[in-house]
Design a protein around this motif. Structure first.
Motif, PDB file in Angstrom:
ATOM      1  N   ARG A   1      -4.486  37.911 -11.154  1.00 31.90           N
ATOM      2  CA  ARG A   1      -4.194  38.339 -10.405  1.00 31.90           C
ATOM      3  C   ARG A   1      -5.451  38.151  -8.758  1.00 31.90           C
ATOM      4  N   ASP A   2      -6.780  38.957 -10.210  1.00 35.79           N
ATOM      5  CA  ASP A   2      -8.473  38.658  -9.374  1.00 35.79           C
ATOM      6  C   ASP A   2      -8.647  37.316 -10.031  1.00 35.79           C
ATOM      7  N   SER A   3      -7.752  36.259 -10.651  1.00 31.74           N
ATOM      8  CA  SER A   3      -8.238  35.176 -10.692  1.00 31.74           C
ATOM      9  C   SER A   3      -7.705  34.067  -9.733  1.00 31.74           C
ATOM     10  N   GLU A   4      -6.591  34.549  -9.673  1.00 25.55           N
ATOM     11  CA  GLU A   4      -5.742  33.523  -8.659  1.00 25.55           C
ATOM     12  C   GLU A   4      -6.368  33.923  -7.312  1.00 25.55           C
ATOM     13  N   ARG A   5      -7.070  34.821  -6.951  1.00 34.76           N
ATOM     14  CA  ARG A   5      -7.695  35.116  -5.194  1.00 34.76           C
ATOM     15  C   ARG A   5      -8.702  34.442  -5.292  1.00 34.76           C
ATOM     16  N   VAL A   6      -9.315  34.081  -6.802  1.00 31.19           N
ATOM     17  CA  VAL A   6     -10.930  33.294  -5.950  1.00 31.19           C
ATOM     18  C   VAL A   6     -10.993  32.294  -6.944  1.00 31.19           C
TER      19      VAL A   6
ATOM     20  N   LEU B   1     -18.366  33.358  -8.603  1.00 33.44           N
ATOM     21  CA  LEU B   1     -20.223  33.166  -9.164  1.00 33.44           C
ATOM     22  C   LEU B   1     -20.217  31.920 -10.155  1.00 33.44           C
ATOM     23  N   LYS B   2     -19.100  32.149 -10.688  1.00 29.58           N
ATOM     24  CA  LYS B   2     -18.912  30.796 -11.882  1.00 29.58           C
ATOM     25  C   LYS B   2     -18.075  29.714 -11.146  1.00 29.58           C
ATOM     26  N   ARG B   3     -17.285  30.408 -10.248  1.00 32.67           N
ATOM     27  CA  ARG B   3     -16.730  28.894 -10.046  1.00 32.67           C
ATOM     28  C   ARG B   3     -17.480  27.987  -8.670  1.00 32.67           C
ATOM     29  N   LEU B   4     -18.745  28.916  -8.486  1.00 32.44           N
ATOM     30  CA  LEU B   4     -19.882  28.155  -7.427  1.00 32.44           C
ATOM     31  C   LEU B   4     -20.926  27.466  -8.318  1.00 32.44           C
ATOM     32  N   LEU B   5     -21.459  28.334  -9.608  1.00 32.50           N
ATOM     33  CA  LEU B   5     -21.864  28.005 -10.220  1.00 32.50           C
ATOM     34  C   LEU B   5     -21.624  26.235 -10.946  1.00 32.50           C
ATOM     35  N   THR B   6     -20.784  26.765 -10.768  1.00 38.48           N
ATOM     36  CA  THR B   6     -19.958  25.128 -11.613  1.00 38.48           C
ATOM     37  C   THR B   6     -20.019  23.753 -10.668  1.00 38.48           C
ATOM     38  N   LYS B   7     -19.227  24.205  -9.474  1.00 37.20           N
ATOM     39  CA  LYS B   7     -18.972  23.124  -8.263  1.00 37.20           C
ATOM     40  C   LYS B   7     -20.638  22.468  -7.492  1.00 37.20           C
ATOM     41  N   LYS B   8     -21.185  23.314  -7.945  1.00 39.68           N
ATOM     42  CA  LYS B   8     -22.788  22.668  -7.512  1.00 39.68           C
ATOM     43  C   LYS B   8     -23.252  21.713  -8.928  1.00 39.68           C
ATOM     44  N   GLY B   9     -23.163  22.429  -9.999  1.00 43.53           N
ATOM     45  CA  GLY B   9     -23.559  21.250 -11.082  1.00 43.53           C
ATOM     46  C   GLY B   9     -23.120  19.796 -11.088  1.00 43.53           C
ATOM     47  N   ASN B  10     -21.405  19.831 -10.705  1.00 40.82           N
ATOM     48  CA  ASN B  10     -20.839  18.957 -10.864  1.00 40.82           C
ATOM     49  C   ASN B  10     -21.562  18.163  -8.999  1.00 40.82           C
ATOM     50  N   ASP B  11     -21.835  18.471  -8.199  1.00 42.88           N
ATOM     51  CA  ASP B  11     -22.187  18.041  -7.499  1.00 42.88           C
ATOM     52  C   ASP B  11     -24.003  17.255  -7.259  1.00 42.88           C
ATOM     53  N   ALA B  12     -24.654  17.718  -8.371  1.00 45.66           N
ATOM     54  CA  ALA B  12     -25.891  17.480  -9.027  1.00 45.66           C
ATOM     55  C   ALA B  12     -25.500  16.328  -9.122  1.00 45.66           C
TER      56      ALA B  12
ATOM     57  N   LYS C   1     -12.529  49.164  -8.758  1.00 44.12           N
ATOM     58  CA  LYS C   1     -14.006  48.393  -8.800  1.00 44.12           C
ATOM     59  C   LYS C   1     -14.062  47.241  -9.911  1.00 44.12           C
ATOM     60  N   ARG C   2     -14.001  47.639 -11.133  1.00 42.19           N
ATOM     61  CA  ARG C   2     -13.313  47.026 -11.589  1.00 42.19           C
ATOM     62  C   ARG C   2     -12.652  45.419 -12.039  1.00 42.19           C
ATOM     63  N   SER C   3     -11.925  45.467 -10.551  1.00 43.62           N
ATOM     64  CA  SER C   3     -11.620  44.451 -10.069  1.00 43.62           C
ATOM     65  C   SER C   3     -12.412  43.559  -9.078  1.00 43.62           C
ATOM     66  N   TRP C   4     -12.721  44.220  -8.293  1.00 47.25           N
ATOM     67  CA  TRP C   4     -13.972  43.912  -7.294  1.00 47.25           C
ATOM     68  C   TRP C   4     -15.091  43.044  -8.468  1.00 47.25           C
ATOM     69  N   ARG C   5     -14.758  43.545  -9.117  1.00 49.36           N
ATOM     70  CA  ARG C   5     -16.980  43.183 -10.603  1.00 49.36           C
ATOM     71  C   ARG C   5     -15.804  41.889 -10.720  1.00 49.36           C
ATOM     72  N   ASP C   6     -14.911  42.310 -10.585  1.00 49.68           N
ATOM     73  CA  ASP C   6     -14.453  40.157 -12.166  1.00 49.68           C
ATOM     74  C   ASP C   6     -13.896  39.244 -11.104  1.00 49.68           C
ATOM     75  N   GLN C   7     -13.502  39.926  -9.928  1.00 47.03           N
ATOM     76  CA  GLN C   7     -13.648  38.604  -8.764  1.00 47.03           C
ATOM     77  C   GLN C   7     -14.426  37.740  -8.048  1.00 47.03           C
ATOM     78  N   ARG C   8     -15.309  38.747  -8.228  1.00 47.14           N
ATOM     79  CA  ARG C   8     -17.363  38.222  -7.783  1.00 47.14           C
ATOM     80  C   ARG C   8     -17.568  37.301  -8.482  1.00 47.14           C
ATOM     81  N   ILE C   9     -17.749  37.762 -10.115  1.00 42.50           N
ATOM     82  CA  ILE C   9     -17.838  36.766 -11.303  1.00 42.50           C
ATOM     83  C   ILE C   9     -16.973  36.218 -11.194  1.00 42.50           C
ATOM     84  N   ALA C  10     -16.078  35.775 -11.516  1.00 39.52           N
ATOM     85  CA  ALA C  10     -15.271  34.704 -11.205  1.00 39.52           C
ATOM     86  C   ALA C  10     -16.294  33.422  -9.891  1.00 39.52           C
TER      87      ALA C  10
END
Length: 317
Positions: free
Chosen positions: A55-60, A306-317, A295-304
């Motif tokens: 659920r947490d992964s699908e939300r992001v 951030l990882k997605r954003l950083l991956t997208k920026k890396g691919n766009d570079a 709070k664990r769900s909140w943490r997992d979603q935000r880390i996911a």
């Protein structure tokens, strides 16, 4: 041993937070996962944990291999979970005797070619596998917590671990999305906890001395170092902090670190009862114990995210 892409059967021994997180890592990559725990009540919560991870992964917007839960089976008997396993990940209590007894059983119950890994945070593999008949297939696979969200994983062989087992393990972890790091020998505390511990120890000292609160110490990291460390490591970071790179940086500031290092010759116990009691009071005022799962769900979603954003920026570079 050659790294292959075939579907594996992975035995997870221990269905706590780490065990369930490891189950998610392997199952989301399409592998079959058999989870053992001797406590029926703990096993009953496994799918609750897996559902939250999905659920947490699908939300992001993170994608999972379809049918994750259908690839997971639960077992109250150890042999039923590991008899056909290609890879076994132990995540039980951080207790030497418990691990020694468990690995003796695993050595008897598993196929000779199965890799036996432990999630231990600090106990060297050589301490509990020395007398095993097939000890050459045993090694530490210690994750950042939780591994389904944080891919950094340290792999620590025993002196007798087969090099082919190490290479296969590194390859398998990469295949399921982890970022394995080889720790070349059984250094006390391995590497990850020594690095994390260095920062935590200094934070504990400052809190105990009344210099700063626990909340403010966390703020200095979350709104300072962590934002920088999300895109590059601390050593890379200081290399960028001077025009002449790390040589110029250490030429300017190295004496500061020398002086701080020389301060560390104090004796006595760091984790004094007064410090522990104070930390518990501050942290429970911030977050009641019953809200930790939220709070664990909140943490997992935000880390996911951030990882997605950083991956997208890396691919766009």
């Amino acid at each position: 041993m050659q790294v292959t892409k075939q579907t594996l059967t992975v035995g997870i021994v221990g269905a706590g937070i780490i065990g369930c997180s490891w189950a998610t890592v392997w199952a989301r990559a399409g592998h079959r996962v058999a989870i053992f725990d001797s406590n029926a009540a703990v096993l009953e919560r496994v799918f609750e944990h897996l559902t939250r991870h999905i659920r947490d992964s699908e939300r992001v917007g993170q994608e999972f291999h379809p049918g994750l839960e259908s690839r997971v089976t639960l077992h109250l008997e150890l042999k039923d979970a590991v008899a056909h396993a290609d890879f076994v990940q132990e995540s039980v209590a951080e207790d030497l005797e418990i691990k020694r007894d468990l690995f003796q059983r695993l050595d008897r119950l598993t196929r000779p070619e199965a890799i036996l890994a432990s999630s231990t945070s600090a106990i060297p593999m050589s301490k509990f596998t020395e007398d095993l008949e097939r000890r050459q297939r045993c090694l530490i696979v210690h994750p950042a917590t939780p591994p389904h969200t944080l891919p950094a994983t340290e792999v620590v062989p025993a002196p007798w671990t087969d090099r082919a087992v190490v290479e296969r393990t590194l390859g398998l972890l990469k295949d399921v999305g982890q970022s394995p790091v080889l720790v070349k020998n059984e250094h006390p505390g391995f590497a990850m906890n020594r690095l994390q511990g260095a920062l935590l120890i200094e934070m504990f000292r400052l809190i105990e001395a009344g210099v700063i609160t626990a909340s403010d110490a966390d703020t200095l990291v979350t709104d300072g170092f962590a934002l920088r460390w999300a895109v590059l490591g601390p050593i890379e970071a200081i290399d960028l902090n001077a025009d002449g790179g790390i040589e110029e940086y250490l030429g300017r500031y190295g004496d500061i670190y020398d002086r701080m290092a020389q301060e560390k010759h104090e004796t006595g116990r760091l984790m004094a009862p007064s410090l522990v009691d104070g930390l518990v009071k501050q942290l429970r005022e911030q977050l009641p114990l019953e809200q930790i799962d939220i709070k664990r769900s909140w943490r997992d979603q935000r880390i996911a995210m951030l990882k997605r954003l950083l991956t997208k920026k890396g691919n766009d570079a």
